[in-house]
Design a protein around this motif. Structure first.
Motif, mmCIF file in Angstrom:
data_model
loop_
_atom_site.group_PDB
_atom_site.id
_atom_site.type_symbol
_atom_site.label_atom_id
_atom_site.label_comp_id
_atom_site.label_asym_id
_atom_site.label_seq_id
_atom_site.Cartn_x
_atom_site.Cartn_y
_atom_site.Cartn_z
ATOM 1 N N SER A 62 2.661 4.107 -17.285
ATOM 2 C CA SER A 62 3.181 4.968 -16.224
ATOM 3 C C SER A 62 3.271 4.274 -14.865
ATOM 4 O O SER A 62 3.961 4.769 -13.969
ATOM 5 C CB SER A 62 2.315 6.222 -16.097
ATOM 6 N N VAL A 63 2.590 3.140 -14.702
ATOM 7 C CA VAL A 63 2.591 2.462 -13.397
ATOM 8 C C VAL A 63 3.223 1.074 -13.454
ATOM 9 O O VAL A 63 3.355 0.423 -12.410
ATOM 10 C CB VAL A 63 1.166 2.369 -12.814
ATOM 11 N N LYS A 64 3.593 0.610 -14.633
ATOM 12 C CA LYS A 64 4.200 -0.722 -14.750
ATOM 13 C C LYS A 64 5.447 -0.822 -13.892
ATOM 14 O O LYS A 64 6.282 0.071 -13.878
ATOM 15 C CB LYS A 64 4.552 -1.014 -16.211
ATOM 16 N N GLY A 65 5.542 -1.928 -13.154
ATOM 17 C CA GLY A 65 6.681 -2.146 -12.284
ATOM 18 C C GLY A 65 6.545 -1.516 -10.911
ATOM 19 O O GLY A 65 7.348 -1.787 -10.014
ATOM 20 N N ARG A 66 5.527 -0.666 -10.728
ATOM 21 C CA ARG A 66 5.320 -0.010 -9.427
ATOM 22 C C ARG A 66 3.990 -0.415 -8.782
ATOM 23 O O ARG A 66 3.910 -0.495 -7.551
ATOM 24 C CB ARG A 66 5.338 1.518 -9.591
ATOM 25 N N PHE A 67 2.972 -0.655 -9.604
ATOM 26 C CA PHE A 67 1.636 -1.005 -9.098
ATOM 27 C C PHE A 67 1.346 -2.468 -9.423
ATOM 28 O O PHE A 67 1.767 -2.988 -10.464
ATOM 29 C CB PHE A 67 0.572 -0.148 -9.744
ATOM 30 N N THR A 68 0.592 -3.114 -8.532
ATOM 31 C CA THR A 68 0.184 -4.506 -8.742
ATOM 32 C C THR A 68 -1.299 -4.639 -8.429
ATOM 33 O O THR A 68 -1.748 -4.253 -7.345
ATOM 34 C CB THR A 68 0.977 -5.452 -7.840
ATOM 35 N N ILE A 69 -2.054 -5.198 -9.381
ATOM 36 C CA ILE A 69 -3.481 -5.423 -9.182
ATOM 37 C C ILE A 69 -3.718 -6.904 -8.942
ATOM 38 O O ILE A 69 -3.135 -7.761 -9.614
ATOM 39 C CB ILE A 69 -4.307 -4.910 -10.392
ATOM 40 N N THR A 70 -4.549 -7.212 -7.955
ATOM 41 C CA THR A 70 -4.922 -8.592 -7.648
ATOM 42 C C THR A 70 -6.414 -8.631 -7.311
ATOM 43 O O THR A 70 -7.022 -7.597 -7.055
ATOM 44 C CB THR A 70 -4.118 -9.137 -6.451
ATOM 45 N N ARG A 71 -6.986 -9.828 -7.321
ATOM 46 C CA ARG A 71 -8.409 -9.950 -7.004
ATOM 47 C C ARG A 71 -8.716 -11.279 -6.362
ATOM 48 O O ARG A 71 -7.969 -12.250 -6.509
ATOM 49 C CB ARG A 71 -9.278 -9.747 -8.246
ATOM 50 N N ASN A 72 -9.846 -11.296 -5.658
ATOM 51 C CA ASN A 72 -10.392 -12.521 -5.090
ATOM 52 C C ASN A 72 -11.783 -12.679 -5.686
ATOM 53 O O ASN A 72 -12.696 -11.924 -5.353
ATOM 54 C CB ASN A 72 -10.456 -12.410 -3.561
ATOM 55 N N ASN A 73 -11.944 -13.641 -6.577
ATOM 56 C CA ASN A 73 -13.217 -13.804 -7.275
ATOM 57 C C ASN A 73 -14.340 -14.203 -6.323
ATOM 58 O O ASN A 73 -15.481 -13.762 -6.479
ATOM 59 C CB ASN A 73 -13.081 -14.842 -8.382
ATOM 60 N N ALA A 74 -14.040 -15.040 -5.358
ATOM 61 C CA ALA A 74 -15.072 -15.516 -4.444
ATOM 62 C C ALA A 74 -15.661 -14.382 -3.605
ATOM 63 O O ALA A 74 -16.831 -14.417 -3.213
ATOM 64 C CB ALA A 74 -14.504 -16.595 -3.530
ATOM 65 N N GLU A 75 -14.845 -13.345 -3.363
ATOM 66 C CA GLU A 75 -15.289 -12.226 -2.533
ATOM 67 C C GLU A 75 -15.553 -10.963 -3.350
ATOM 68 O O GLU A 75 -15.832 -9.906 -2.787
ATOM 69 C CB GLU A 75 -14.253 -11.945 -1.442
ATOM 70 N N ASN A 76 -15.452 -11.067 -4.679
ATOM 71 C CA ASN A 76 -15.674 -9.908 -5.562
ATOM 72 C C ASN A 76 -14.874 -8.703 -5.107
ATOM 73 O O ASN A 76 -15.384 -7.568 -5.048
ATOM 74 C CB ASN A 76 -17.169 -9.562 -5.619
ATOM 75 N N THR A 77 -13.626 -8.959 -4.795
ATOM 76 C CA THR A 77 -12.751 -7.923 -4.256
ATOM 77 C C THR A 77 -11.523 -7.765 -5.145
ATOM 78 O O THR A 77 -10.994 -8.755 -5.656
ATOM 79 C CB THR A 77 -12.309 -8.293 -2.833
ATOM 80 N N VAL A 78 -11.087 -6.522 -5.300
ATOM 81 C CA VAL A 78 -9.871 -6.224 -6.067
ATOM 82 C C VAL A 78 -9.027 -5.255 -5.243
ATOM 83 O O VAL A 78 -9.552 -4.408 -4.528
ATOM 84 C CB VAL A 78 -10.208 -5.640 -7.455
ATOM 85 N N TRP A 79 -7.719 -5.429 -5.345
ATOM 86 C CA TRP A 79 -6.772 -4.563 -4.632
ATOM 87 C C TRP A 79 -5.794 -3.939 -5.624
ATOM 88 O O TRP A 79 -5.492 -4.525 -6.669
ATOM 89 C CB TRP A 79 -5.963 -5.363 -3.613
ATOM 90 N N LEU A 80 -5.288 -2.789 -5.265
ATOM 91 C CA LEU A 80 -4.223 -2.145 -6.025
ATOM 92 C C LEU A 80 -3.108 -1.788 -5.061
ATOM 93 O O LEU A 80 -3.265 -0.896 -4.223
ATOM 94 C CB LEU A 80 -4.724 -0.893 -6.748
ATOM 95 N N GLN A 81 -1.999 -2.518 -5.148
ATOM 96 C CA GLN A 81 -0.826 -2.224 -4.348
ATOM 97 C C GLN A 81 0.016 -1.210 -5.110
ATOM 98 O O GLN A 81 0.447 -1.491 -6.235
ATOM 99 C CB GLN A 81 -0.018 -3.499 -4.085
ATOM 100 N N MET A 82 0.226 -0.052 -4.500
ATOM 101 C CA MET A 82 0.951 1.024 -5.156
ATOM 102 C C MET A 82 2.254 1.278 -4.398
ATOM 103 O O MET A 82 2.221 1.692 -3.233
ATOM 104 C CB MET A 82 0.095 2.298 -5.190
ATOM 105 N N ASP A 83 3.362 1.014 -5.040
ATOM 106 C CA ASP A 83 4.690 1.216 -4.449
ATOM 107 C C ASP A 83 5.441 2.293 -5.233
ATOM 108 O O ASP A 83 5.076 2.643 -6.353
ATOM 109 C CB ASP A 83 5.473 -0.096 -4.473
ATOM 110 N N SER A 84 6.506 2.802 -4.614
ATOM 111 C CA SER A 84 7.344 3.826 -5.252
ATOM 112 C C SER A 84 6.487 4.970 -5.796
ATOM 113 O O SER A 84 6.656 5.398 -6.942
ATOM 114 C CB SER A 84 8.172 3.204 -6.377
ATOM 115 N N LEU A 85 5.584 5.442 -4.974
ATOM 116 C CA LEU A 85 4.645 6.467 -5.424
ATOM 117 C C LEU A 85 5.347 7.780 -5.734
ATOM 118 O O LEU A 85 6.336 8.152 -5.090
ATOM 119 C CB LEU A 85 3.558 6.680 -4.363
#
Length: 121
Positions: A62-85
């Motif tokens: 349901s979110v393919k092509g609209r959401f993008t998940i990324t992470r920074n291992n050194a900072e133990n951080t993850v983001w979720l970019q949500m477009d075309s909501l």
């Protein structure tokens, strides 16, 4: 102990964008998979997207092509970019981290407190 803290939710119009952030902190040896899940009242929590420590990603159809998940291992951080909501993306979004607290530890799942995302005009 391990803490998982999300931020970035809010109200957005249909077609808009939001970016969720999540940080894992505390007694951490390594963070394996990190991910985002969402849950509506009275419904089961469902997977949105996950990302391995090596960068392999997995998305709900349901979110393919609209959401993008990324992470920074050194900072133990993850983001979720949500477009075309869409209005159906309205939910409480939870961050998950699979964390090992030592070399010998079996990794366990830790969850954040959730952040509300509302898509409405």
């Amino acid at each position: 102990q391990v803490q998982i803290v999300e931020s970035g939710g809010g109200l957005v119009q249909p077609g808009g964008s939001l970016r969720l952030s999540c940080v894992a902190s505390g007694n951490i040896f390594s963070v394996r998979t990190m991910g985002w899940y969402r849950q509506a009242p009275g419904k089961q929590r469902e997977l949105v997207a996950t990302i391995s420590a090596g960068g392999a990603t997995n998305y709900a159809d349901s979110v393919k092509g609209r959401f993008t998940i990324t992470r920074n291992n050194a900072e133990n951080t993850v983001w979720l970019q949500m477009d075309s909501l869409k209005p159906e993306d309205t939910d409480v979004y939870y961050c998950n981290g699979r964390v090992a607290q030592s070399f010998f530890d079996t990794a366990q799942d830790y969850w954040g407190q959730g952040t509300q995302v509302t898509v409405s005009s």
